[in-house]
Design a protein around this motif. Structure first.
Motif, mmCIF file in Angstrom:
data_model
loop_
_atom_site.group_PDB
_atom_site.id
_atom_site.type_symbol
_atom_site.label_atom_id
_atom_site.label_comp_id
_atom_site.label_asym_id
_atom_site.label_seq_id
_atom_site.Cartn_x
_atom_site.Cartn_y
_atom_site.Cartn_z
ATOM 1 N N ILE A 1 0.842 -1.201 0.000
ATOM 2 C CA ILE A 1 0.000 0.000 0.000
ATOM 3 C C ILE A 1 0.876 1.249 0.000
ATOM 4 C CG2 ILE A 1 -1.814 1.248 1.209
ATOM 5 C CD1 ILE A 1 -2.718 -1.389 0.025
ATOM 6 N N VAL A 2 1.936 1.221 0.811
ATOM 7 C CA VAL A 2 2.856 2.363 0.847
ATOM 8 C C VAL A 2 3.548 2.533 -0.499
ATOM 9 C CG1 VAL A 2 4.922 3.293 1.961
ATOM 10 C CG2 VAL A 2 3.185 2.130 3.336
ATOM 11 N N GLY B 1 -20.735 13.355 3.771
ATOM 12 C CA GLY B 1 -20.245 13.901 2.506
ATOM 13 C C GLY B 1 -19.162 13.034 1.883
ATOM 14 N N TRP B 2 -18.197 12.598 2.686
ATOM 15 C CA TRP B 2 -17.147 11.716 2.163
ATOM 16 C C TRP B 2 -17.707 10.367 1.764
ATOM 17 C CZ3 TRP B 2 -12.809 13.445 0.422
ATOM 18 C CH2 TRP B 2 -12.239 14.595 0.976
ATOM 19 N N THR B 3 -18.735 9.898 2.470
ATOM 20 C CA THR B 3 -19.364 8.635 2.092
ATOM 21 C C THR B 3 -20.043 8.740 0.736
ATOM 22 O OG1 THR B 3 -19.746 8.157 4.437
ATOM 23 C CG2 THR B 3 -21.000 6.875 2.838
ATOM 24 N N THR B 4 -20.648 9.885 0.470
ATOM 25 C CA THR B 4 -21.362 10.072 -0.788
ATOM 26 C C THR B 4 -20.433 10.406 -1.939
ATOM 27 O OG1 THR B 4 -23.128 10.984 0.592
ATOM 28 C CG2 THR B 4 -23.407 11.226 -1.759
ATOM 29 N N LEU B 5 -19.190 10.753 -1.637
ATOM 30 C CA LEU B 5 -18.259 11.159 -2.689
ATOM 31 C C LEU B 5 -18.096 10.070 -3.752
ATOM 32 C CD1 LEU B 5 -16.057 13.096 -3.827
ATOM 33 C CD2 LEU B 5 -14.430 11.872 -2.363
ATOM 34 N N VAL B 6 -17.945 8.825 -3.312
ATOM 35 C CA VAL B 6 -17.746 7.741 -4.268
ATOM 36 C C VAL B 6 -18.948 7.617 -5.194
ATOM 37 C CG1 VAL B 6 -17.297 5.275 -4.505
ATOM 38 C CG2 VAL B 6 -16.248 6.546 -2.637
ATOM 39 N N ALA B 7 -20.151 7.747 -4.638
ATOM 40 C CA ALA B 7 -21.346 7.687 -5.477
ATOM 41 C C ALA B 7 -21.418 8.872 -6.427
ATOM 42 C CB ALA B 7 -22.600 7.640 -4.599
ATOM 43 N N ALA B 8 -21.005 10.052 -5.956
ATOM 44 C CA ALA B 8 -21.064 11.241 -6.807
ATOM 45 C C ALA B 8 -20.095 11.150 -7.974
ATOM 46 C CB ALA B 8 -20.782 12.492 -5.974
ATOM 47 N N GLU B 9 -18.969 10.455 -7.787
ATOM 48 C CA GLU B 9 -17.967 10.365 -8.847
ATOM 49 C C GLU B 9 -18.105 9.089 -9.679
ATOM 50 O OE1 GLU B 9 -14.479 13.044 -6.694
ATOM 51 O OE2 GLU B 9 -14.211 10.880 -6.863
ATOM 52 N N MET B 10 -19.260 8.446 -9.563
ATOM 53 C CA MET B 10 -19.489 7.251 -10.370
ATOM 54 C C MET B 10 -19.771 7.574 -11.825
ATOM 55 S SD MET B 10 -21.815 4.795 -7.888
ATOM 56 C CE MET B 10 -22.126 3.670 -9.246
ATOM 57 N N VAL B 11 -20.366 8.737 -12.073
ATOM 58 C CA VAL B 11 -20.855 9.066 -13.415
ATOM 59 C C VAL B 11 -20.021 10.198 -14.001
ATOM 60 C CG1 VAL B 11 -22.843 9.810 -14.771
ATOM 61 C CG2 VAL B 11 -23.170 8.360 -12.766
ATOM 62 N N ALA B 12 -19.445 9.936 -15.164
ATOM 63 C CA ALA B 12 -18.776 10.964 -15.976
ATOM 64 C C ALA B 12 -17.697 11.700 -15.198
ATOM 65 C CB ALA B 12 -19.795 11.953 -16.542
ATOM 66 N N TYR C 1 -13.387 8.485 -7.917
ATOM 67 C CA TYR C 1 -13.206 7.931 -9.264
ATOM 68 C C TYR C 1 -12.033 6.964 -9.296
ATOM 69 C CZ TYR C 1 -10.966 7.811 -13.831
ATOM 70 O OH TYR C 1 -10.321 7.399 -14.970
ATOM 71 N N MET C 2 -10.951 7.301 -8.613
ATOM 72 C CA MET C 2 -9.781 6.433 -8.601
ATOM 73 C C MET C 2 -10.104 5.097 -7.936
ATOM 74 S SD MET C 2 -5.962 7.275 -7.102
ATOM 75 C CE MET C 2 -6.542 7.283 -5.404
ATOM 76 N N VAL C 3 -10.843 5.123 -6.846
ATOM 77 C CA VAL C 3 -11.217 3.889 -6.162
ATOM 78 C C VAL C 3 -12.117 3.025 -7.040
ATOM 79 C CG1 VAL C 3 -12.506 2.979 -4.191
ATOM 80 C CG2 VAL C 3 -10.898 4.855 -3.858
ATOM 81 N N LEU C 4 -13.112 3.636 -7.664
ATOM 82 C CA LEU C 4 -14.023 2.876 -8.517
ATOM 83 C C LEU C 4 -13.318 2.318 -9.747
ATOM 84 C CD1 LEU C 4 -17.149 5.218 -8.371
ATOM 85 C CD2 LEU C 4 -16.961 2.935 -7.393
ATOM 86 N N ILE D 1 -7.446 0.274 -1.652
ATOM 87 C CA ILE D 1 -7.195 0.482 -0.225
ATOM 88 C C ILE D 1 -6.411 1.769 0.004
ATOM 89 C CG2 ILE D 1 -6.054 -0.489 1.808
ATOM 90 C CD1 ILE D 1 -6.684 -3.237 0.757
ATOM 91 N N MET D 2 -5.481 2.065 -0.894
ATOM 92 C CA MET D 2 -4.731 3.315 -0.761
ATOM 93 C C MET D 2 -5.662 4.519 -0.868
ATOM 94 S SD MET D 2 -3.306 6.008 -2.704
ATOM 95 C CE MET D 2 -3.177 5.359 -4.374
ATOM 96 N N GLY D 3 -6.604 4.485 -1.818
ATOM 97 C CA GLY D 3 -7.563 5.573 -1.942
ATOM 98 C C GLY D 3 -8.452 5.700 -0.722
ATOM 99 N N ILE D 4 -8.849 4.561 -0.148
ATOM 100 C CA ILE D 4 -9.665 4.590 1.073
ATOM 101 C C ILE D 4 -8.893 5.230 2.215
ATOM 102 C CG2 ILE D 4 -10.760 3.128 2.816
ATOM 103 C CD1 ILE D 4 -11.462 1.182 0.559
ATOM 104 N N PHE D 5 -7.619 4.900 2.333
ATOM 105 C CA PHE D 5 -6.799 5.498 3.390
ATOM 106 C C PHE D 5 -6.638 7.003 3.189
ATOM 107 C CE2 PHE D 5 -4.450 1.357 4.592
ATOM 108 C CZ PHE D 5 -5.442 1.074 5.512
ATOM 109 N N VAL D 6 -6.517 7.438 1.946
ATOM 110 C CA VAL D 6 -6.394 8.873 1.676
ATOM 111 C C VAL D 6 -7.670 9.601 2.104
ATOM 112 C CG1 VAL D 6 -6.199 10.596 -0.150
ATOM 113 C CG2 VAL D 6 -4.693 8.609 -0.155
ATOM 114 N N ILE D 7 -8.835 9.037 1.745
ATOM 115 C CA ILE D 7 -10.102 9.636 2.153
ATOM 116 C C ILE D 7 -10.213 9.667 3.672
ATOM 117 C CG2 ILE D 7 -12.607 9.341 2.132
ATOM 118 C CD1 ILE D 7 -12.366 8.210 -0.675
ATOM 119 N N ALA D 8 -9.838 8.564 4.322
ATOM 120 C CA ALA D 8 -9.918 8.500 5.782
ATOM 121 C C ALA D 8 -8.979 9.513 6.434
ATOM 122 C CB ALA D 8 -9.578 7.092 6.257
ATOM 123 N N ALA D 9 -7.795 9.709 5.862
ATOM 124 C CA ALA D 9 -6.843 10.657 6.439
ATOM 125 C C ALA D 9 -7.364 12.089 6.341
ATOM 126 C CB ALA D 9 -5.492 10.536 5.734
#
Length: 292
Positions: free
Chosen positions: A77-78, A228-239, A246-249, A261-269
Motif C-alpha cells: 500500500i505504501v 459527505g465523504w461517504t457520498t463522494l464515491v457515489a457522486a464520482e461514479m458518473v462521468a 473515481y480512482m477507487v471505482l 485500499i490506498m484511496g480509502i486510506f487517503v479519504i480517511a486521512a
C-alpha cells in the motif's frame, strides 16, 4: 466511649476520602471530565491500537493466510501511494485527484452549512417553519444517495453541479436537524429574562440561543462531513475522470486492490484531519461542552 468517638471521627471525614480517585471536584488535566479521572488522556491507547492493527495486518499477509488480491500487505500500500504520487493515476497526479474531491466535498459542505444552520435554527424557534420544512427533510433523509443519483443526472446533467448537489443533500439533513435540536438546549428561563429586560428577538437569538445550540451544531457538522465523504464515491461514479472516488471505482474494476485500499486510506486521512480541526474548534468555541 471509645467506639462512639471513633464513629464520630469517621462521620466527620469527607465522603471523598473513602474513594480518593473520585474525590476531585474538578479535572486536573485538560480534557479530563468531572468524576472520571484520566478519561481525556487516551492518545497512547489510540496509537497502540493502530499499531496493533497494522501489525496484525502485516502478520496475516506475511504468513500468506490471505491472497494479495483480497488483502495486500501494508508495504505494498505504501509503495502504491509513492508510485501514484510521483507517476499519477490515469494521467493525473494524486494531489490533483485529492484537490478535486476535496473541493467537491467541502463546497457542498459549506453550502449545506450556509443554508442548513439558519434553517435549522428557524425550525427550532418557529412551529410554522418546522411544520413546513420538517416533512420534506425527514422524507428524503433516509433515502440513500444512489437512489436519487439518476434524478440529479436527469435534472442537472453529468457535470460538477450534479456531483456537488448529491453530496449537498447528504450533508444538509444532519446539519439542519442538528441546528434544530440545538435550539432546545437554550434555557427557557434565560430567554424569558432577556425578553423581560427588553431584548429583541435577534438579540435573544444571537446571545442566548446560538451559543446554547453551538455544541449541537458543531457535532452535526462533524457528522455531516462524514456523510459527505461517504457520498463522494457515489457522486464520482458518473462521468468523472478525476477524484479519489473515481480512482477507487476505476481501480476496483481492474481488481487493483492496493490502489483501492490506498484511496480509502487517503479519504480517511483527510476526513480524520478535518474531524480533528472540528474538535479543536469545539474546545475553543464551546469549552463548556461535556463539563456540565
Amino acid at each position: 466511649m471509645s467506639d462512639q468517638s471513633a464513629i464520630s471521627q469517621n462521620d466527620r471525614k469527607p465522603r471523598g476520602s473513602v474513594f480518593p480517585a473520585f474525590a476531585r471536584s474538578r479535572p486536573t488535566r485538560p480534557g479530563e471530565t468531572y468524576g472520571v479521572p484520566g478519561q481525556g488522556n487516551t492518545t497512547w491507547l489510540s496509537v497502540a491500537t493502530i499499531v496493533a492493527l497494522i501489525f496484525i495486518w502485516w502478520a496475516i499477509t506475511a504468513a500468506g493466510l490471505v491472497k494479495p488480491l483480497f488483502v495486500p500487505s501494508p508495504q505494498s500500500i505504501v509503495q502504491k501511494f509513492i508510485d501514484v504520487w510521483f507517476n499519477g493515476y490515469t494521467g493525473a497526479p494524486l494531489w490533483q485527484h485529492i484537490l478535486i474531491s476535496t473541493a467537491r466535498v467541502f463546497g457542498a459542505f459549506l453550502l449545506a452549512c450556509v443554508i442548513g444552520i439558519p434553517l435549522g435554527l428557524a425550525m427550532g424557534m418557529s412551529p410554522i417553519m418546522r411544520g413546513i420544512f420538517d416533512p420534506p427533510i425527514e422524507i428524503y433523509r433516509p433515502v440513500p444517495p444512489l437512489a436519487y443519483l439518476p434524478l440529479m443526472i436527469i435534472w442537472f446533467g453529468i457535470g460538477e453541479t450534479s456531483k456537488v448537489l448529491l453530496i449537498f443533500l447528504s450533508v444538509f439533513a444532519p446539519i439542519a436537524l442538528g441546528a434544530r435540536a440545538g435550539v432546545r438546549s437554550a434555557a427557557i428561563e434565560q430567554i424569558h429574562a432577556a425578553y423581560s429586560f427588553g431584548a429583541t428577538r435577534w438579540q435573544v437569538m444571537h446571545h442566548i440561543i446560538l451559543p446554547s445550540a453551538m455544541p449541537e451544531i458543531l457535532t452535526a457538522m462533524r457528522i455531516g462531513i462524514g456523510f459527505g465523504w461517504t457520498t463522494l464515491v457515489a457522486a464520482e461514479m458518473v462521468a468523472a475522470t478525476k477524484g479519489i472516488g473515481y480512482m477507487v471505482l476505476s481501480a476496483s474494476q481492474f481488481l487493483q486492490t492496493s490502489t483501492v485500499i490506498m484511496g480509502i486510506f487517503v479519504i480517511a486521512a483527510i476526513a480524520y484531519a478535518f474531524d480533528m480541526l472540528m474538535r479543536f474548534l469545539e474546545r475553543r468555541l464551546v469549552p463548556w461542552k461535556g463539563k456540565m
